[in-house]
Design an enzyme around this catalytic site. Structure first.
Site, PDB file in Angstrom:
ATOM      1  N   ASN A 206       0.405  -1.477   0.123  1.00 31.91           N
ATOM      2  CA  ASN A 206       0.137   0.333  -0.257  1.00 31.91           C
ATOM      3  C   ASN A 206       0.913   1.393  -0.266  1.00 31.91           C
ATOM      4  O   ASN A 206       2.086   0.915  -0.135  1.00 31.91           O
ATOM      5  CB  ASN A 206      -0.667   0.074   0.991  1.00 31.91           C
ATOM      6  CG  ASN A 206      -0.508  -0.046   2.418  1.00 31.91           C
ATOM      7  OD1 ASN A 206       0.161   1.082   3.257  1.00 31.91           O
ATOM      8  ND2 ASN A 206      -0.308  -0.845   3.525  1.00 31.91           N
ATOM      9  N   ASP A 276      -4.365  -6.932   5.582  1.00 28.80           N
ATOM     10  CA  ASP A 276      -5.069  -6.953   6.266  1.00 28.80           C
ATOM     11  C   ASP A 276      -4.159  -8.659   6.145  1.00 28.80           C
ATOM     12  O   ASP A 276      -4.430  -9.974   6.749  1.00 28.80           O
ATOM     13  CB  ASP A 276      -6.185  -7.222   6.438  1.00 28.80           C
ATOM     14  CG  ASP A 276      -6.235  -5.415   6.473  1.00 28.80           C
ATOM     15  OD1 ASP A 276      -6.266  -5.826   7.724  1.00 28.80           O
ATOM     16  OD2 ASP A 276      -7.442  -4.920   6.365  1.00 28.80           O
ATOM     17  N   PRO A 304      -2.038 -11.972  10.765  1.00 31.73           N
ATOM     18  CA  PRO A 304      -2.375 -11.973  12.424  1.00 31.73           C
ATOM     19  C   PRO A 304      -2.257 -10.121  12.389  1.00 31.73           C
ATOM     20  O   PRO A 304      -1.536  -9.448  12.113  1.00 31.73           O
ATOM     21  CB  PRO A 304      -0.490 -12.279  12.549  1.00 31.73           C
ATOM     22  CG  PRO A 304      -0.098 -12.266  12.134  1.00 31.73           C
ATOM     23  CD  PRO A 304      -0.499 -12.127  10.840  1.00 31.73           C
ATOM     24  N   ASP A 305      -3.083  -9.336  13.846  1.00 31.22           N
ATOM     25  CA  ASP A 305      -3.403  -8.934  13.907  1.00 31.22           C
ATOM     26  C   ASP A 305      -2.265  -8.083  14.582  1.00 31.22           C
ATOM     27  O   ASP A 305      -2.413  -8.966  15.810  1.00 31.22           O
ATOM     28  CB  ASP A 305      -4.570  -8.292  14.538  1.00 31.22           C
ATOM     29  CG  ASP A 305      -5.021  -6.355  14.482  1.00 31.22           C
ATOM     30  OD1 ASP A 305      -4.076  -6.066  14.948  1.00 31.22           O
ATOM     31  OD2 ASP A 305      -6.410  -6.276  14.184  1.00 31.22           O
TER      32      ASP A 305
HETATM   33  O1  C5P Z   1      -8.463  -2.720  11.416  1.00 32.86           O
HETATM   34  P1  C5P Z   1      -7.330  -1.660  10.609  1.00 32.86           P
HETATM   35  O2  C5P Z   1      -6.321  -2.314  10.036  1.00 32.86           O
HETATM   36  O3  C5P Z   1      -7.724  -0.047  10.587  1.00 32.86           O
HETATM   37  O4  C5P Z   1      -6.763  -0.958  12.222  1.00 32.86           O
HETATM   38  C1  C5P Z   1      -5.324  -0.184  12.540  1.00 32.86           C
HETATM   39  C2  C5P Z   1      -4.799  -0.365  13.213  1.00 32.86           C
HETATM   40  O5  C5P Z   1      -4.480  -1.260  13.489  1.00 32.86           O
HETATM   41  C3  C5P Z   1      -3.971   0.620  13.268  1.00 32.86           C
HETATM   42  O6  C5P Z   1      -3.304   0.669  14.356  1.00 32.86           O
HETATM   43  C4  C5P Z   1      -2.336  -0.889  12.320  1.00 32.86           C
HETATM   44  O7  C5P Z   1      -1.156  -0.765  13.045  1.00 32.86           O
HETATM   45  C5  C5P Z   1      -2.600  -1.842  13.811  1.00 32.86           C
HETATM   46  N1  C5P Z   1      -2.795  -3.617  12.800  1.00 32.86           N
HETATM   47  C6  C5P Z   1      -1.825  -4.171  12.770  1.00 32.86           C
HETATM   48  N2  C5P Z   1      -2.002  -6.103  12.543  1.00 32.86           N
HETATM   49  C7  C5P Z   1      -2.926  -5.711  11.666  1.00 32.86           C
HETATM   50  C8  C5P Z   1      -3.623  -4.788  11.253  1.00 32.86           C
HETATM   51  C9  C5P Z   1      -3.980  -3.821  11.561  1.00 32.86           C
HETATM   52  O8  C5P Z   1      -1.226  -3.558  13.747  1.00 32.86           O
HETATM   53  N3  C5P Z   1      -2.540  -6.912  11.041  1.00 32.86           N
END
Ligand code: C5P
Length: 401
Positions: A206, A276, A304-305
């Site tokens: 991105n 994502d 993973p988040d």
């Molecule tokens: O859900 P979203 O991607 O919009 O959330 C954004 C926040 O989550 C940001 O702080 C981003 O750095 C973090 N994030 C993360 N790991 C992911 C996706 C998002 O740490 N896989």
């Protein structure tokens, strides 16, 4: 502890207040040497500053006698801080361009010390787009601080922004500059995009530039924090004093973050634009275009988040701060993310506004937390970073021990 302060005085009616400033700085234990521009001499006699500072006043770059005492380069090295008060519109323009056509501008170019400016000028000159452009350039430069101006009645009879801050306020700013409010605080920050490989030459990614995360890392380090910056592939110089770990994919970023957080951290700030999803399989060889065949279908699996992982820790959980880039329903989505990911704070920005947010130098954000929110109107990312660090610090202080 007393500092060696080089006070630059430029032309403006506020120059008479600089005499009081010298007294106040010396009262606080600082040593002060004064450099005046030719414009300043029209307002105050050098002898006034000589008597108050206890040092001869330097006025000219090409004065062999003065240079024989302390040359301009020695003067630039001598200073722990250069404070220009009052700072005219003219000196701001010169410093923004990096000019060196008199003693003060030359010292400012030669010194490695921080340079603080206390602007003072007519309100129309301050508001002028050219002055504001110079201000932005200076704020973006980590060597500079801008203190003031404040708004009020002006000597010329106008009312508005452009008054120099009072000497006692400037002395407080000097004291605050020496403070390291984040000393002993450990901060882990993610920044930039991630790249998810499809084959040896292609990837999904991105437009994130990483600028906001790097600005936060710089601001936290300047205030004494021990900062680890986990950076995706970006073209940004590493801020002074920051430990940088370069990563490529989301999984690499997660490993680096988990390792850094497990080693102990007080804050975790996730500014990275993490992909994502990643391709389910990475081809060993470059995928070839097949004549007449259907376009390939890329199967994805979820990454993973990283942020939710840190927020969900049961032990050694840091103050956890997320970022959200949204194009609509900013507040609703941000609040939802705050509770869904279990964050302490979320910084939301509307990336649909042209010139703000993603890949831009400026940003306007709204920060949400359990008990409230605060809006920060558009400003350079470096300035915003300092404001955000201040806000995070106030939340750190209100956390149960
Ligand atoms: O859900 P979203 O991607 O919009 O959330 C954004 C926040 O989550 C940001 O702080 C981003 O750095 C973090 N994030 C993360 N790991 C992911 C996706 C998002 O740490 N896989």
């Amino acid at each position: 502890m007393g500092k060696q302060i080089l006070l630059g005085v430029t032309g403006g009616i506020a120059a008479y207040k600089s005499a009081e400033l010298v007294r106040e700085l010396r009262r606080q234990g600082h040593e002060v040497q004064v450099v005046m521009t030719s414009g300043a001499r029209a307002f105050v006699q050098p002898l006034t500053f000589q008597a108050l500072s206890g040092h001869p006043v330097r006025e000219s770059l090409l004065d062999p006698e003065a240079e024989a005492g302390m040359g301009h380069i020695e003067l630039a090295k001598w200073a722990d801080l250069v404070l220009v008060a009052p700072a005219s519109a003219d000196i701001m323009a010169k410093l923004a361009c990096g000019l060196a056509d008199d003693l003060l501008t030359t010292v400012c170019l030669a010194t490695e010390a921080p340079i603080a400016l206390a602007p003072a000028m007519n309100q129309a000159m301050w508001r002028n787009a050219r002055t504001q452009r110079n201000r932005s350039l200076l704020v973006e430069d980590s060597q500079f601080r801008l203190w003031g101006p404040e708004a009020g009645d002006q000597a010329c009879g106008d009312t508005g922004p452009g008054r120099m801050l009072e000497p006692e306020v400037l002395v407080q700013e000097v004291a605050a500059l020496q403070e390291q409010p984040l000393a002993n605080l450990r901060v882990v920050i993610t920044a930039g995009p991630t790249r998810e490989a499809l084959d040896p030459v292609r990837y999904i990614s991105n437009h994130s530039s990483g600028r906001m995360g790097f600005a936060l890392a710089e601001a936290a380090a300047q205030q004494g924090a021990d900062v680890t910056l986990v950076a995706g592939p970006v073209e940004q110089p590493t801020p002074t004093g920051v430990t940088r770990i370069d990563v490529t994919s989301a999984r690499e970023m997660k490993n680096a973050v988990d390792w850094a957080v497990a080693a102990g951290t007080d804050w975790f700030i996730a500014t990275a634009a993490v992909a994502d999803y990643r391709p389910l399989a990475i081809a060993d060889q470059k995928m070839k275009k097949q004549a007449g065949a259907d376009a390939p279908v890329i199967e994805l699996e979820e990454n993973p988040d990283i942020l939710a992982g840190v927020a969900g820790r049961t032990e050694q959980r840091p103050l956890t701060i997320g970022f959200a880039a949204e194009t609509r329903n900013l507040a609703d989505y941000a609040r939802d993310k705050l509770s869904r990911k279990g964050l302490d704070l979320i910084v939301a920005n509307d990336v649909s506004t042209p010139g703000l947010g993603f890949n831009s130098d400026s940003n306007a954000v709204e920060v949400f937390w359990g008990g409230g929110s605060e809006r920060f109107e558009a400003r350079p990312k470096r300035e915003l970073a300092r404001d955000l660090i201040r806000l995070f610090h106030s939340h750190q202080n209100s956390r149960p021990a």
